[in-house]
Scaffold this active site. Structure first.
Site: not given
Length: 457
Positions: A266, A288-290, A327
């Site tokens: 990440n 990626a956290e999106n 998410s």
């Protein structure tokens, strides 16, 4: 069953003053229901509670409701950002504004808990930080957890690419992000879409959120033009002791070289996002956290797809085998220990390996984002930052002067001057940038260093 509203104004006509309104969207520009937000703003309501990941920056983003003095409370992962994209929420509001900062992953879990019928839940996120002050703590399996409560919304305003008249939604790319979670936490869900189709035109496998979670759908009156946040770091190196250190690009390239093959990584916002530009041909899968796994290099806006972006809201390419999701699933990957490494920026790192990256006194708020969630099981935690502030103050200090993001968790610090590893001896200088010696690095570092340079074969 037809859930289509005539226009955005009609869709929000029953929202009253005092309502709790969740407005989905990511970063400062992506995935906001702009026409629904503008319609709420036009109603001149008062005493609203606004729940969002971030305020955005444009007149049709949640920030406009705060600027108009219509909100008395804000619950968000970002109430301010370093560099002042839109300014701190409390400074922007003409009326007193109560702000509650919530880590991104806990924000989505608190919303999802509403739909799951969960009265409360224990989380390991942020348990050693000021944001969980006053909350009940319990130990399970030798680890401390914090009690979190469900976050009930009266209304959720979200964006989707397509919907049918029954409210079944189809998202595209990373535009899904917080939409499903906000919908599941709300009593009334209102959706703004680019395209409206008849029932049956969405194949079952295309439905990302079933219509049972949706109350109203409105088609955008105007197609939104793609917006991008393209934060390219300067190629100019900072000067220390009369000599240049590494450039931002060289710093990112050095971090890329330290990532092992066959890893899931990440990359945080800022300097860390640049690492993706130096992984071509490498077996390193970026998360990626999106809501994306397997993205590639950053792109110029003219080469980009508006629905594919990284955690910094910058346009990116996708590698073969990439996947997109919401998410909630992104944070499940992180907190379950699936990541090999996490690369984050920082304002300060101290001699014990604690670090601060979410607020300073000058910000007037905070930008927690997903960092605290990523620290639950980060694999190897790498900090990417400049070695000193522009005014010359060391960023590697004896003790953090800012509120910490995590305690004694940093494994590696990579700056424009050095690579520093933390082990049982403390902070160990492993590598100096070209043109610098260990004595130079020690002079520019407040925390004590053990010198044990890597041997180059």
């Amino acid at each position: 069953m037809d859930k289509v509203a005539t226009n955005a104004a009609d869709a929000v006509a029953d929202i009253d003053s005092g309502s709790v309104i969740g407005i989905a969207g990511f970063g400062v520009i992506h995935g906001f229901p702009v026409e629904l937000t503008a319609a709420v703003r036009a109603r001149e309501l008062r005493d609203l509670t606004i729940v969002c990941n971030s305020l955005g920056r444009d007149p049709a983003h949640p920030v406009s409701i705060v600027q108009a003095g219509q909100a008395s409370r804000l619950i968000a992962a970002f109430s301010a950002r370093a560099g002042g994209v839109a300014g701190a929420a409390t400074a922007l509001s003409p009326v007193p504004l109560d702000v509650e900062l919530v880590p991104q992953g806990i924000l989505v879990e608190r919303l999802r808990a509403v739909a799951a019928g969960i009265g409360a839940f224990y989380s390991p996120v942020g348990q050693d930080t000021v944001i969980t002050g006053g909350k009940e703590r319990r130990a399970f399996g030798g680890q401390t957890y914090v009690l979190e409560s469900p976050l009930h919304l009266d209304y959720a305003l979200i964006y989707a690419r397509r919907a049918d008249r029954a409210g079944n939604l189809s998202f595209r790319g990373t535009s899904q992000n917080f939409g499903p979670s906000f919908a599941k936490g709300a009593r009334v869900v209102i959706v703004e879409v680019d395209e409206l189709v008849e029932v049956g035109e969405l194949a079952p496998g295309e439905v990302d959120l079933p219509g049972i979670f949706v109350d109203r759908v409105v088609q955008r009156a105007e197609k939104a033009e793609p917006l991008w946040r393209v934060a390219r770091e300067t190629a100019e190196a900072r000067t220390y002791l009369g000599r240049p250190g590494r450039t931002a690009t060289q710093l990112a390239e050095r971090i890329a070289g330290l990532l092992p093959e066959g890893s899931y990584v990440n990359l945080g916002v800022g300097l860390p996002t640049m690492v993706s530009d130096h992984l071509d041909g490498r077996d390193v899968v970026l998360h990626a956290e999106n809501g994306v796994l397997g993205y590639g290099t950053r792109l110029a806006p003219e080469d980009a797809d508006p629905d594919y972006y990284n955690a910094g809201a910058e346009p990116v390419s996708l590698r073969p085998g990439a996947a997109v999701f919401d998410s909630t699933e992104a944070f499940e990957m992180a907190r379950s220990g699936r990541l090999t490494a996490v690369v984050l920026g920082a304002f300060q790192v101290d001699g014990r390996g604690s670090f601060a990256n979410w607020t300073t006194p000058q910000m007037g708020g905070g930008a927690i984002g997903g960092a605290m969630d990523l620290l639950v099981k980060p694999g190897r935690l790498i900090i990417a930052m400049w070695h000193c502030e522009r005014a010359g103050q060391p960023k590697i200090v004896n003790a953090c002067q800012y509120d910490v993001t995590g305690t004694e968790c940093v494994d590696l610090i990579v700056t424009d001057l050095a690579v520093i590893e933390r082990d049982g001896r403390g902070l160990v200088l492993r590598e100096c940038a070209p043109g610098f010696e260990p004595a130079d690095i020690a002079r520019l570092t407040e925390a004590p260093l053990v010198v044990d340079l890597w041997t180059v074969p």
